[in-house]
Write an enzyme that holds these catalytic residues in place. Structure first.
Site, PDB file in Angstrom:
ATOM      1  CB  SER A 203      17.197  89.383-106.965  1.00  0.00           C
ATOM      2  OG  SER A 203      17.789  90.483-106.373  1.00  0.00           O
TER       3      SER A 203
ATOM      4  CG  PHE B 259      26.924  95.870-101.639  1.00  0.00           C
ATOM      5  CD1 PHE B 259      27.469  95.415-100.171  1.00  0.00           C
ATOM      6  CD2 PHE B 259      25.707  95.778-101.758  1.00  0.00           C
ATOM      7  CE1 PHE B 259      26.557  95.265 -99.133  1.00  0.00           C
ATOM      8  CE2 PHE B 259      24.717  95.618-100.855  1.00  0.00           C
ATOM      9  CZ  PHE B 259      25.034  95.254 -99.484  1.00  0.00           C
TER      10      PHE B 259
ATOM     11  CG  ASN C  78      18.487  95.392-105.237  1.00  0.00           C
ATOM     12  OD1 ASN C  78      18.056  94.237-105.386  1.00  0.00           O
ATOM     13  ND2 ASN C  78      19.798  95.484-105.710  1.00  0.00           N
TER      14      ASN C  78
ATOM     15  N   GLY D 122      19.278  85.192-108.609  1.00  0.00           N
ATOM     16  CA  GLY D 122      19.534  85.728-107.213  1.00  0.00           C
ATOM     17  C   GLY D 122      20.813  85.680-106.734  1.00  0.00           C
TER      18      GLY D 122
ATOM     19  CB  SER E 249      28.259  85.807-104.404  1.00  0.00           C
ATOM     20  OG  SER E 249      28.745  86.326-103.206  1.00  0.00           O
TER      21      SER E 249
END
Length: 419
Positions: free
Chosen positions: A113, A171, A212, A351, A377
């Site tokens: 991001s 997700f 998003n 991000g 992540s």
């Protein structure tokens, strides 16, 4: 006079740069600054200015944070800190678990991001050129896209449109959700349609609600207004003028060019198996999160932005017109402000993209900047650890002393822990 970087090959841009801020200020905004304030009375304005006196960075503490990140599940972690011309490069762990290759600060990686700042800069440059108005409806430029003329360009860039974030559904299950889209290629409209099937989260112009979808809309807006791809606009307006040699928009290709670190997705909590997520289209994000870059390029980009080299002064002011966005945080137009434990404010973005977690922030005047990465992540403890890189970089040893006395740093918001 504030210089603006000019891109090669765009008619008239060099001439506009020579005329300077006075002319650019006339081109930039939909309404005068005073009128904009009356439309947004709850929004505070922070004008660009020189850096306040900052504590010296705690480089030893920063190295310790990176080592803790590795202990908490990242194969590797690194940071590049620039402080008034002095560069500190710190890295630990590996870039590739299979080969054991060491992570370096020169490695390229997916920035997630942080891409949103690049997208916002292009949109604001279009405003500088008189090609759009921030307070005009998105549907003026892309007819019937949202079927709601209340949603403006400003709302989209500030996460105040109320558009549902389609990634919540995509997700809901981290690994299986990722595998389902890893090689897929979406159009902007397909992603936007996923959002429009769900109710709005707020009324247009309401409070901040991260999505998003907003920056997918912004990418489509760029392509409609310019007749060119976002890749071409990033390259000509930002990458080439700033000589960013490691920054690429490779979508829909799945490979990262050149020397890069691999990224690993945690399948569950800390200690769970890692899934190599390096090769993916990132088509689910595109202009909301698909850029590849390096720590050096992110330092250069943020410093140039905050020093007024990428937009007019008026557009930078609009970018820094803040709304509350959680404890110790505010959001402008594609730009996040964090207030650290020592009272210092820093500006940039986080991000999260499968396999990578990035912090890219700079001081108000851009003379100190930090780009930090963990190549993993979906690990909340790891992400909270990486938040401390900002404290070490901008609050210095004050943070270390405070932490020993039991100071509790703000927790990460959930939006920063997902793609």
């Amino acid at each position: 006079m504030t210089d603006r970087v000019s891109a090669k090959g765009r008619p008239g841009r060099a001439a506009r740069a020579v005329l300077g801020v006075a002319l650019l200020s006339l081109l930039v905004v939909a309404v005068p600054a005073a009128t904009a304030r009356s439309h947004h009375p709850a929004v505070a304005v922070a004008l660009p200015g020189p850096d306040v006196a900052l504590p010296g960075p705690d480089v030893v503490g920063l190295r310790g944070v990176l080592r803790t990140a590795v202990k908490r599940g990242a194969p590797g972690a690194m940071a590049r800190l620039v402080d008034r011309g002095t560069v500190h490069r710190l890295a630990t762990g590996v870039a590739d678990r299979r080969t054991g290759r060491a992570l370096r600060t020169t490695d390229r990686f997916r920035i997630g991001s942080v891409t949103k700042i690049f997208t916002a800069v292009v949109v604001l440059q279009l405003a500088d050129e008189g090609r759009l108005v921030l307070d005009a409806p998105v549907d003026r430029y892309v007819p019937r896209l949202l079927n709601d003329r209340r949603v403006t360009v400003r709302h989209v860039l500030g996460h105040r449109s109320g558009l549902y974030d389609y990634t919540h559904d995509m997700f809901a299950r981290s690994v299986s959700g990722f595998e389902a889209v890893r090689t897929k290629v979406f159009t902007y409209r397909q992603l936007i349609d996923r959002s429009l099937r769900r109710p709005r989260t707020t009324a247009p112009g309401g409070g901040y609600a991260y999505s998003n979808t907003n920056f997918v809309v912004a990418g489509l807006l760029i392509e409609k207004l310019t007749g060119r791809s976002v890749a071409a606009e990033y390259r000509e307006r930002i990458i080439e003028p700033l000589k960013l040699r490691d920054t690429f928009y490779v979508h829909p290709d799945t490979a990262l060019p050149g020397r890069h670190t691999r990224g690993y997705l945690t399948s569950g909590g800390s200690g769970s198996a890692l899934v190599d997520a390096t090769r993916q289209t990132v088509s689910w994000a595109q202009s909301a999160g698909a850029l590849v870059s390096s720590a050096r390029d992110l330092n250069t980009f943020l410093s140039a932005l905050l020093r007024g080299r990428l937009t007019s002064a008026a557009s930078l002011t609009e970018m820094r017109r803040w709304v509350p966005a959680g404890t110790g945080q505010a959001y402008g137009l594609g730009l996040r402000r964090r207030v650290l434990s020592c009272g210092v404010s820093v500006y940039g973005h986080t991000g999260a993209v499968q396999g990578y977690y990035t912090y890219a922030f700079a001081s108000q005047g851009g003379r100190r900047s930090l780009a930090a990465l963990a190549n993993a992540s979906n690990n909340a403890r790891l992400h909270t650890t990486m938040l401390r890189t900002l404290e070490s970089a901008f609050c210095g040893t004050r943070t270390a002393k405070g932490a020993r006395r039991g100071t509790v740093l703000p927790a990460e918001q959930a939006e920063d822990l997902r793609p």
